[in-house]
Design an enzyme around this catalytic site. Structure first.
Site, PDB file in Angstrom:
ATOM      1  N   ILE A 148      -4.837  14.511 -10.303  1.00  0.00           N
ATOM      2  CA  ILE A 148      -4.683  13.156  -9.772  1.00  0.00           C
ATOM      3  C   ILE A 148      -3.730  12.388 -10.665  1.00  0.00           C
ATOM      4  O   ILE A 148      -3.842  12.430 -11.886  1.00  0.00           O
ATOM      5  CB  ILE A 148      -6.036  12.412  -9.736  1.00  0.00           C
ATOM      6  CG1 ILE A 148      -7.057  13.195  -8.944  1.00  0.00           C
ATOM      7  CG2 ILE A 148      -5.867  11.021  -9.143  1.00  0.00           C
ATOM      8  CD1 ILE A 148      -8.403  12.519  -8.878  1.00  0.00           C
ATOM      9  N   HIS A 193       3.733 -11.197   1.915  1.00  0.00           N
ATOM     10  CA  HIS A 193       3.623 -11.397   3.376  1.00  0.00           C
ATOM     11  C   HIS A 193       4.960 -11.774   3.985  1.00  0.00           C
ATOM     12  O   HIS A 193       5.216 -12.884   4.353  1.00  0.00           O
ATOM     13  CB  HIS A 193       2.603 -12.480   3.770  1.00  0.00           C
ATOM     14  CG  HIS A 193       1.365 -12.421   2.951  1.00  0.00           C
ATOM     15  ND1 HIS A 193       0.521 -11.362   2.987  1.00  0.00           N
ATOM     16  CD2 HIS A 193       0.848 -13.281   2.064  1.00  0.00           C
ATOM     17  CE1 HIS A 193      -0.474 -11.598   2.174  1.00  0.00           C
ATOM     18  NE2 HIS A 193      -0.312 -12.738   1.599  1.00  0.00           N
ATOM     19  N   CYS A 221       0.974  -5.580   3.746  1.00  0.00           N
ATOM     20  CA  CYS A 221       1.450  -6.230   4.961  1.00  0.00           C
ATOM     21  C   CYS A 221       2.576  -5.397   5.541  1.00  0.00           C
ATOM     22  O   CYS A 221       3.372  -4.861   4.785  1.00  0.00           O
ATOM     23  CB  CYS A 221       2.026  -7.612   4.632  1.00  0.00           C
ATOM     24  SG  CYS A 221       0.842  -8.641   3.811  1.00  0.00           S
ATOM     25  N   ASP A 248      -2.995   7.422 -15.550  1.00  0.00           N
ATOM     26  CA  ASP A 248      -1.852   8.137 -16.094  1.00  0.00           C
ATOM     27  C   ASP A 248      -0.681   7.228 -16.394  1.00  0.00           C
ATOM     28  O   ASP A 248       0.005   7.382 -17.377  1.00  0.00           O
ATOM     29  CB  ASP A 248      -1.415   9.224 -15.108  1.00  0.00           C
ATOM     30  CG  ASP A 248      -2.535  10.192 -14.862  1.00  0.00           C
ATOM     31  OD1 ASP A 248      -3.067  10.207 -13.738  1.00  0.00           O
ATOM     32  OD2 ASP A 248      -2.905  10.894 -15.805  1.00  0.00           O
TER      33      ASP A 248
END
Lengths: 362, 559
Positions: free
Chosen positions: A63, A140, A182, A101
């Site tokens: 990961i 936005h 968004c 990380d």
């Protein structure tokens, strides 16, 4: 009896106990890209997905977690070392064994597209899950690009090209891309590589909404899309048979904006793709009954041991320091600038006073 | 549980020291030491079988030919005036200093790779350490381990004052311990409590030490230390009553089975008759140790003895205050640092060092590493003690090179007794290139702490003999003479604002230029190249028919 752990899908002709599920290795990078305390919910989003993915079996070595700002140990956090995703501080998603990380200033477009260190060693049998959350455009607004740290951005074309490069280098088998911002759908419009599936929290022209504010912490804790995504993932366990169509449909009718999904490039039917193909992994366990001999470590050269006793160094040898000679610097020939300057001075001198003075030199 | 394999050559010891502080806070210091008799640097065969020593660190040591490694991550600042001296000092942020072996040919290359590897092991941004913030001290930071030669070409020191410490740094640190976080003293290390404190520092120190009293052979020592100070009001809820459960939200249940010694020491020097605070469970075991120039008495709880844990199988130490403690003895050495001046062009760095000893003077070595974007004017450097000029006996100054090297200033100053010494130097702030600013430049830029290293006169004779049974907290710094002890004090880091450009200007310039070009040039071009033709107005239908008939007849046309 000894046993060994094998994470790749391999041959199944060993003595095994219990049902073992063979899945390909899975590499999910989780990425959060925005700074500042009021973007607490983005960190909570990313950490919740990280938690689910770890719970379903993926180890930390597979990961890559990138968090652009530190919320847990931020001085504004009333409960340090915690990040909550539900109001009334019910559930701490930061936990005790998180491994980040890339953090802070290390989260840049360059490190995302081409990490120099701490990279995923994926191959053509790996399924990759990428989860991005943050802000597109100017909070936005803005179509087709995603902000990194308020100072950089990545466009949907760059992302599509990066995935194509990965496909050309055979770095993935199938890739699931989830984005919660968004106008998230604008980010996957340009994908053209095969075996890509993309999910976004909102269509172009729509805003993605945040879910719950917490009055003690003072900010919103989660985004709506990720909240419902996680509710769904909580019911998934490593042996679950839920597939992608369930994932897409669960999020569709509960939220007020319409999430999008892009499955044209995916070769398999989404109904036949298991959620655990991307979100979880089961490791194969090989059990053997033979004993293994370990050679004991050889003691270092006991024959030629030093006879004189060793001593510690004086921490502040005042007399020695005062009489320390300055280091002899290596002599370098004069730099180009100095040479040019001297040439200029000489030229001007001989120009003013005439060439006859040269005979004094030679 | 696990028996010691006969002939095994590594051992592990753990200890916790709890020191109540005069301000009502409590200081807990964990030390975990692994001692291993092996040689990482031999070429004949690589070490491959690791037992208690963590493999990741062992591989780092052999790959980069490291002789000594000290790395620390600290959150908060150690308040010397209120808390006294810590056992193991550390500056805020991350600090890394490494001595390489003298067989290394490219020290800078090894240093760069080492920082990258360590940043992966500890989940920290140590890869931001590069030549612009690395210095090579010429007299400070002598090796703390065994050795003869001290050629400072093999030493590198760097500090990242901005580095945040959080659970993701504690997790890999705990994984290096032999018992992990499952048994022994490390079960107390819960991040929710540790980071909700005034000061938290975790460090890893690796160095070669004497294997036994005769000191004929070397062994590698790995010390992991964690210092934490819990605040009376945030963690203690204002009540002067501390217990292990209140501090760590856990109690001790067993010693680490792999440890040869597992002890908890509680400092009761200020409480000889029990009039200041009450310690329960009471223990008859007392131990005295000379540490930081003072003889201190400790109550010892030996966790390897099962009767320590009582019937409930858990040990929860409780300290309940009865009286008010008086004022603290002032620490003998103390340093402060601040930036003076106004505006965004110039400023002045003031470093103030206090010598609180009533009659003894002693020398201190001050090391300052200032980033290149604060351009120091060394001709304005002044050192004054008691309002008189104090000339340092040794000065080493290496000027900065823009974008290559920071400033390094080291001075050996003799501090007169009971005095305050002030070191001032003026600087000018540089304007960086616009891509060199961090994403939030208005936060400011950090300047690392100054380091003050000193041999402070000791009130009691220090112990120069090395014994195996010495508690870990008193055996960290090697003691060479009885009358003084070595101490390192870190000052505050500085936060300076650099003149910040307006980052919206490139956008504004592009908009304005494009508008001017489009409007101005466009219309100008049209005016110059357009030709004008007179356009005849079109006639109504009746006149057009009449013109048609006239053309057929050959008669002149209507207008």
């Amino acid at each position: 009896m000894a046993f060994s752990l094998d994470t790749n899908c391999g041959l199944l002709n060993h003595n095994i106990i219990g049902p073992i599920y063979c899945t390909s290795t899975i590499f999910p990078p989780d990425i959060l890209i925005t700074q500042f305390w009021f973007n607490y919910r983005h960190v909570a989003n990313t950490l919740s997905v990280y938690r689910s993915v770890k719970r379903l079996g993926i180890p930390d070595s597979h990961i890559v977690l990138m968090l652009a700002d530190d919320m847990a140990c931020n001085y504004r956090n009333p409960k340090p070392a915690t990040v909550f995703s539900h109001k009334n501080m019910e559930f701490n998603v930061y936990g005790d064994d998180v491994e980040v990380d890339y953090r802070g200033y290390e989260v840049t477009v360059e490190n995302f597209l081409t990490p120099r260190s701490k990279r995923l060693l994926s191959d053509d049998r790996s399924n990759i899950l990428i989860y991005l959350t943050g802000q597109t455009g100017n909070s936005h607004g803005g179509n087709g690009f995603l902000k990194f740290q308020d100072s950089e951005e990545i466009s949907n074309m760059e992302l599509a090209d990066a995935f194509e490069q990965m496909w050309q280098k055979r770095r993935y088998n199938e890739l699931l891309f989830i984005i919660d911002t968004c106008q998230g759908a604008s980010m996957y419009e340009r994908f053209y590589s095969p075996n890509l599936m993309a999910l976004a929290s909102s269509q172009v022209g729509e805003d993605s909404l945040s879910h719950q504010p917490d009055l003690a912490i003072g900010v919103h804790l989660m985004d709506k899309y990720t909240f419902y995504l996680l509710e769904f993932l909580e019911e998934v366990h490593p042996a679950s048979q839920a597939n992608m169509n369930d994932l897409v449909s669960v999020c569709a009718h509960r939220v007020s904006v319409s999430p999008g999904h892009h499955t044209d490039l995916f070769q398999r039917n989404p109904g036949s793709v298991l959620i655990t193909d991307f979100f979880g992994s089961v490791r194969k366990v090989e059990i053997t009954k033979d004993t293994i001999n370990l050679t004991s470590s050889v003691k270092s050269g006991s024959g030629d041991m030093q006879i004189e006793s060793l001593t510690y160094v004086d921490q502040l040898p005042v007399a020695e320091i005062i009489h320390q000679k300055p280091k002899q610097k290596d002599w370098h020939p004069p730099d180009g600038f100095i040479l040019g300057l001297w040439t200029l001075i000489l030229l001007v001198f001989f120009q003013t006073y005439g060439i006859k003075h040269l005979k004094h030199i030679f | 549980c696990c028996q010691r394999h006969p002939g095994s050559v590594d051992q592990f010891q753990e200890e916790l020291v709890i020191r109540p502080l005069h301000s009502g806070d409590i200081y807990a210091s964990f030390q975990f030491r692994t001692l291993w008799d092996t040689d990482f640097l031999q070429e004949r065969q690589k070490v491959s079988h690791y037992r208690l020593f963590p493999k990741s660190l062992g591989q780092v040591l052999s790959k980069f030919s490291v002789r000594e490694l000290h790395i620390s991550f600290t959150q908060g600042f150690w308040r010397t005036m209120q808390w006294g001296q810590p056992f193991i000092p550390s500056p805020p942020g991350a600090e890394l200093w490494v001595w390489f072996h003298d067989t290394v040919s490219d020290v800078d290359g090894n240093w760069k790779e080492l920082t990258n590897v360590l940043s992966g092991i500890f989940c920290a941004s140590l890869n931001f350490i590069d030549l612009t913030n690395t210095v090579q001290p010429s007299a400070s930071f002598k090796p703390l381990g065994l050795g003869n030669a001290t050629d400072h070409r093999f030493l590198r020191y760097a500090t990242l004052p901005r580095e945040i410490v959080c659970t993701e740094n504690l997790t890999p640190w705990k994984k290096l311990l032999p018992c992990g976080s499952k048994a022994g003293l490390s079960v107390l290390l819960k991040s929710e409590k540790l980071f909700h404190s005034s000061f938290h520092s975790q460090a890893v120190h690796i160095r070669p030490v004497c294997q036994d009293e005769q000191c004929t052979s070397k062994a590698w020592e790995l010390r992991q230390t964690l210092n934490v100070v819990f605040d009376l009001y945030t963690s203690g809820q204002g009540k002067k009553e501390w217990s292990l459960f209140k501090m760590f939200s856990r109690t001790l249940t067993e010693a680490c089975p792999l440890a040869t010694s597992s002890k908890v020491y509680v400092d009761i020097t200020d409480n000889p008759e029990g009039e200041l605070f009450e310690l329960s469970p009471a223990t008859p075991l007392l131990s005295q140790a000379v540490v930081l120039g003072d003889r201190r008495t400790y109550s010892v709880f030996d966790l390897t003895r099962a009767e320590m844990f009582g019937q409930l199988r858990s040990l929860n130490l409780l300290l309940r205050w009865k009286g008010d403690s008086g004022d603290m003895l002032r620490p003998l050495l103390h340093a402060e640092r601040y930036v003076a001046g106004f505006g965004l062009q110039t400023g002045e760095i003031h470093t103030v060092i206090y010598n609180n000893h009533p009659y003894r003077a002693f020398p201190v070595l001050l090391m300052d590493s200032v980033p290149w974007y604060l351009q120091l004017y060394i001709h304005t450097l002044t050192v004054t003690s008691k309002s008189r000029d104090n000339k340092p006996s040794y000065i080493h100054y290496q000027p900065a090179k823009d974008r290559h090297r920071p400033h390094l200033l080291e001075m050996l100053i003799q501090l007169p007794p009971h005095s305050m010494t002030e070191v001032t130097v003026q600087f000018e702030r540089a304007l960086l290139k616009w891509t060199e600013y961090t994403p939030d430049p208005n936060h400011g830029f950090y300047v690392g702490s100054s380091v003050v290293s000193a041999l402070v006169p000791s009130m009691v004779a220090m112990n120069t003999n090395f014994t195996q049974d010495q508690p870990l907290f008193s055996s960290f710094v090697p003691v060479k003479e009885e009358s003084s002890y070595f101490v390192r004090v870190y000052t505050e880091p500085l936060l300076v604002n650099l003149p910040t450009p307006d980052f919206s200007m490139p956008y504004n310039v592009i908009c304005l230029t494009c508008t001017v070009v489009a409007v101005g040039y466009g219309s100008f071009y049209n005016l110059l190249t357009r030709t004008f033709q007179v356009d005849e107005p079109s006639l109504p239908l009746a006149k057009r028919l009449a013109n048609l008939i006239r053309r057929i007849r050959g008669v002149p046309l209507l207008a």
